[in-house]
Design a protein around this motif. Structure first.
Motif, PDB file in Angstrom:
ATOM      1  N   LEU A  21      44.013 -28.384 -36.310  1.00  0.00           N
ATOM      2  CA  LEU A  21      43.426 -27.753 -34.720  1.00  0.00           C
ATOM      3  C   LEU A  21      44.263 -27.351 -33.305  1.00  0.00           C
ATOM      4  CD1 LEU A  21      39.381 -29.148 -35.631  1.00  0.00           C
ATOM      5  CD2 LEU A  21      40.357 -26.754 -36.259  1.00  0.00           C
ATOM      6  N   ALA A  22      44.472 -28.711 -33.120  1.00  0.00           N
ATOM      7  CA  ALA A  22      45.941 -28.614 -31.687  1.00  0.00           C
ATOM      8  C   ALA A  22      46.655 -27.274 -31.578  1.00  0.00           C
ATOM      9  CB  ALA A  22      45.871 -30.034 -31.266  1.00  0.00           C
ATOM     10  N   ALA A  23      47.206 -27.889 -32.729  1.00  0.00           N
ATOM     11  CA  ALA A  23      48.556 -26.936 -33.083  1.00  0.00           C
ATOM     12  C   ALA A  23      48.308 -25.171 -32.979  1.00  0.00           C
ATOM     13  CB  ALA A  23      49.067 -27.163 -33.846  1.00  0.00           C
ATOM     14  N   HIS A  24      47.118 -24.420 -34.012  1.00  0.00           N
ATOM     15  CA  HIS A  24      46.079 -23.569 -33.755  1.00  0.00           C
ATOM     16  C   HIS A  24      46.170 -22.796 -32.233  1.00  0.00           C
ATOM     17  CE1 HIS A  24      44.666 -19.188 -34.904  1.00  0.00           C
ATOM     18  NE2 HIS A  24      43.835 -20.045 -34.093  1.00  0.00           N
ATOM     19  N   PHE A  25      45.577 -23.724 -31.583  1.00  0.00           N
ATOM     20  CA  PHE A  25      45.614 -23.579 -30.326  1.00  0.00           C
ATOM     21  C   PHE A  25      46.951 -23.361 -29.334  1.00  0.00           C
ATOM     22  CE2 PHE A  25      40.541 -23.671 -32.089  1.00  0.00           C
ATOM     23  CZ  PHE A  25      40.556 -23.016 -31.480  1.00  0.00           C
ATOM     24  N   GLY A  26      47.225 -24.543 -29.780  1.00  0.00           N
ATOM     25  CA  GLY A  26      49.369 -24.400 -28.507  1.00  0.00           C
ATOM     26  C   GLY A  26      48.846 -25.239 -27.726  1.00  0.00           C
ATOM     27  N   ILE A  27      48.143 -26.313 -28.551  1.00  0.00           N
ATOM     28  CA  ILE A  27      48.140 -27.548 -28.041  1.00  0.00           C
ATOM     29  C   ILE A  27      48.937 -28.574 -28.058  1.00  0.00           C
ATOM     30  CG2 ILE A  27      46.839 -29.655 -27.101  1.00  0.00           C
ATOM     31  CD1 ILE A  27      44.262 -27.830 -27.497  1.00  0.00           C
ATOM     32  N   TRP A  33      44.306 -41.696 -33.715  1.00  0.00           N
ATOM     33  CA  TRP A  33      43.730 -41.723 -34.959  1.00  0.00           C
ATOM     34  C   TRP A  33      42.080 -41.649 -34.388  1.00  0.00           C
ATOM     35  CZ3 TRP A  33      41.267 -46.145 -35.905  1.00  0.00           C
ATOM     36  CH2 TRP A  33      41.191 -47.425 -35.944  1.00  0.00           C
ATOM     37  N   GLU A  34      42.353 -42.388 -32.839  1.00  0.00           N
ATOM     38  CA  GLU A  34      41.123 -42.746 -32.511  1.00  0.00           C
ATOM     39  C   GLU A  34      40.847 -41.689 -31.868  1.00  0.00           C
ATOM     40  OE1 GLU A  34      44.358 -45.112 -30.080  1.00  0.00           O
ATOM     41  OE2 GLU A  34      43.531 -44.511 -32.258  1.00  0.00           O
ATOM     42  N   GLU A  35      41.727 -40.816 -31.181  1.00  0.00           N
ATOM     43  CA  GLU A  35      41.175 -39.964 -30.196  1.00  0.00           C
ATOM     44  C   GLU A  35      40.411 -37.839 -30.785  1.00  0.00           C
ATOM     45  OE1 GLU A  35      45.660 -40.114 -26.955  1.00  0.00           O
ATOM     46  OE2 GLU A  35      45.461 -38.932 -29.086  1.00  0.00           O
ATOM     47  N   HIS A  36      40.042 -37.785 -29.778  1.00  0.00           N
ATOM     48  CA  HIS A  36      40.094 -36.435 -30.181  1.00  0.00           C
ATOM     49  C   HIS A  36      39.978 -35.046 -29.696  1.00  0.00           C
ATOM     50  CE1 HIS A  36      36.980 -37.973 -26.474  1.00  0.00           C
ATOM     51  NE2 HIS A  36      36.961 -36.578 -26.171  1.00  0.00           N
ATOM     52  N   LEU A  37      39.804 -33.600 -30.634  1.00  0.00           N
ATOM     53  CA  LEU A  37      40.593 -32.565 -29.449  1.00  0.00           C
ATOM     54  C   LEU A  37      38.912 -31.950 -28.435  1.00  0.00           C
ATOM     55  CD1 LEU A  37      42.364 -30.362 -29.534  1.00  0.00           C
ATOM     56  CD2 LEU A  37      41.039 -29.791 -31.013  1.00  0.00           C
ATOM     57  N   THR A  38      39.609 -31.182 -27.461  1.00  0.00           N
ATOM     58  CA  THR A  38      38.534 -30.661 -26.615  1.00  0.00           C
ATOM     59  C   THR A  38      39.568 -29.624 -26.641  1.00  0.00           C
ATOM     60  OG1 THR A  38      38.445 -32.346 -25.705  1.00  0.00           O
ATOM     61  CG2 THR A  38      37.518 -30.472 -24.318  1.00  0.00           C
ATOM     62  N   LEU A  39      37.962 -28.587 -27.099  1.00  0.00           N
ATOM     63  CA  LEU A  39      38.543 -27.585 -26.648  1.00  0.00           C
ATOM     64  C   LEU A  39      38.178 -26.701 -25.810  1.00  0.00           C
ATOM     65  CD1 LEU A  39      38.383 -26.190 -30.755  1.00  0.00           C
ATOM     66  CD2 LEU A  39      40.448 -27.161 -28.847  1.00  0.00           C
ATOM     67  N   GLY A  83      38.775 -21.023 -40.489  1.00  0.00           N
ATOM     68  CA  GLY A  83      39.456 -20.008 -40.573  1.00  0.00           C
ATOM     69  C   GLY A  83      41.007 -20.709 -40.382  1.00  0.00           C
ATOM     70  N   ILE A  84      41.067 -22.075 -39.744  1.00  0.00           N
ATOM     71  CA  ILE A  84      42.328 -23.261 -40.219  1.00  0.00           C
ATOM     72  C   ILE A  84      42.270 -24.653 -40.769  1.00  0.00           C
ATOM     73  CG2 ILE A  84      43.470 -23.807 -38.010  1.00  0.00           C
ATOM     74  CD1 ILE A  84      41.330 -22.460 -36.338  1.00  0.00           C
ATOM     75  N   GLU A  85      41.035 -24.730 -41.061  1.00  0.00           N
ATOM     76  CA  GLU A  85      40.710 -26.069 -41.767  1.00  0.00           C
ATOM     77  C   GLU A  85      39.642 -25.598 -42.542  1.00  0.00           C
ATOM     78  OE1 GLU A  85      41.369 -29.126 -42.399  1.00  0.00           O
ATOM     79  OE2 GLU A  85      42.067 -30.032 -41.618  1.00  0.00           O
ATOM     80  N   LYS A  86      40.341 -25.788 -43.914  1.00  0.00           N
ATOM     81  CA  LYS A  86      39.588 -25.867 -44.946  1.00  0.00           C
ATOM     82  C   LYS A  86      38.940 -26.940 -45.146  1.00  0.00           C
ATOM     83  CE  LYS A  86      42.237 -22.017 -45.266  1.00  0.00           C
ATOM     84  NZ  LYS A  86      41.894 -20.863 -44.867  1.00  0.00           N
ATOM     85  N   THR A  87      38.469 -28.304 -44.687  1.00  0.00           N
ATOM     86  CA  THR A  87      37.575 -29.218 -44.852  1.00  0.00           C
ATOM     87  C   THR A  87      36.481 -28.511 -44.623  1.00  0.00           C
ATOM     88  OG1 THR A  87      38.199 -31.204 -42.835  1.00  0.00           O
ATOM     89  CG2 THR A  87      40.086 -31.206 -44.731  1.00  0.00           C
ATOM     90  N   LEU A  88      36.167 -27.288 -43.375  1.00  0.00           N
ATOM     91  CA  LEU A  88      35.412 -27.056 -42.795  1.00  0.00           C
ATOM     92  C   LEU A  88      33.969 -25.981 -43.748  1.00  0.00           C
ATOM     93  CD1 LEU A  88      36.096 -26.904 -39.281  1.00  0.00           C
ATOM     94  CD2 LEU A  88      34.697 -28.464 -39.894  1.00  0.00           C
ATOM     95  N   LEU A  89      35.098 -26.068 -44.927  1.00  0.00           N
ATOM     96  CA  LEU A  89      34.456 -24.319 -45.679  1.00  0.00           C
ATOM     97  C   LEU A  89      33.213 -24.892 -46.112  1.00  0.00           C
ATOM     98  CD1 LEU A  89      37.526 -23.623 -47.371  1.00  0.00           C
ATOM     99  CD2 LEU A  89      36.223 -21.761 -46.290  1.00  0.00           C
ATOM    100  N   ASN A  90      32.811 -26.533 -46.277  1.00  0.00           N
ATOM    101  CA  ASN A  90      31.425 -26.927 -46.991  1.00  0.00           C
ATOM    102  C   ASN A  90      30.738 -27.723 -46.102  1.00  0.00           C
ATOM    103  OD1 ASN A  90      32.303 -26.180 -49.393  1.00  0.00           O
ATOM    104  ND2 ASN A  90      33.659 -27.992 -50.169  1.00  0.00           N
TER     105      ASN A  90
END
Length: 271
Positions: A21-27, A33-39, A83-90
């Motif tokens: 996700l970060a790569a998609h948003f240009g980050i 593994w212990e960090e989180h992504l902020t949009l 549309g970016i991360e397929k694990t979210l499809l469900n």
């Protein structure tokens, strides 16, 4: 002047690749593994009609925190992320929680549904997001374990009637599910670890500790750990019984083959 931040958190799935996700948003950085992504509003532009003062925090263990967002904006954001991360499809919105940060001149206090403070700092939102994200993820795991216990109970009921109602494939899948639960608890949720900022900011540590106690993270962790260990003990018994049953079957096959060989030899001798 009063300031209010509305927080909505969901456990959408078991795992999210936040680096993707970060790569998609240009980050351009690799998240540990212990960090989180902020949009923030910059990344949310194009997804939301009005992205100002809105945030999305994505955690690797499948939880997503939405700040100051309406339900339709949350749905739009999740659909975009699919549309970016397929694990979210469900993704499911079943496991959720709400919280509010209120900034005013009243006495600071922490409650199950809101936090009342005099001066807002970024760590307030960060600590709340982390605790709430873990809490809803725990809810998903708790329900999954309870469902698994119900399945095991049905197998035990059949066993009481003298039937081992589980085959090798189902047994392997059951063990794998239990191990996945334990892996999610220990490796992803990090319930025994505090966020890095708590080691350098005493106020953030105090807030995290209070929130951790309020949402009973440690006690819920201990209960889940106990249930998963009980399930592992039960599956070990099933495994032993399955191997024993297979061994008995092989012994009978050997006996039958020997008997057939003796009969054939006897028939040849007679005729």
């Amino acid at each position: 002047m009063e300031l209010t931040k509305y927080i909505k958190v969901f456990s959408l799935c078991h795992e999210i690749n936040i680096n993707k996700l970060a790569a998609h948003f240009g980050i351009n950085r690799k998240f540990k593994w212990e960090e989180h992504l902020t949009l923030d509003s910059r990344q949310l532009t194009g997804i939301l009609m009005d992205p100002e003062n809105k945030l999305v925090k994505v955690f690797s263990y499948g939880s997503v925190v939405f700040v100051n967002m309406e339900h339709h904006e949350i749905v739009d954001t999740v659909n975009y992320l699919k549309g970016i991360e397929k694990t979210l499809l469900n993704a499911t919105f079943k496991y959720q929680d709400d919280y509010t940060i209120v900034v005013n001149d009243e006495e600071p206090s922490i409650h199950f549904e809101y936090l009342n403070i005099n001066n807002y700092e970024d760590y307030h939102l960060n600590m709340l997001s982390i605790v709430l994200a873990k809490s809803v993820a725990l809810e998903r795991i708790e329900e999954g374990l309870d469902n698994l216990l119900d399945e095991i109970e049905e197998i035990i009921a059949k066993l009481e009637r003298g039937k081992l109602g589980i085959n090798d494939t189902k047994l392997s899948k059951t063990v794998a599910v239990i191990l996945r639960f334990k892996f999610n608890i220990i490796s992803h949720l990090m319930l025994l670890d505090k966020p890095a900022i708590t080691w350098i900011n005493q106020e953030s540590e105090n807030l995290y500790t209070d929130l951790e106690e309020l949402f009973e993270l440690k006690s819920r962790y201990d209960k889940i750990k106990g249930k998963s260990e009980t399930l592992m003990d039960i599956t070990e018994v099933f495994t032993t019984m399955t191997y024993q049953k297979r061994g008995n079957t092989l012994e009978w096959m050997v006996i039958i083959l020997i008997a057939i060989e003796l009969v054939v030899a006897l028939v040849e001798r007679i005729f």
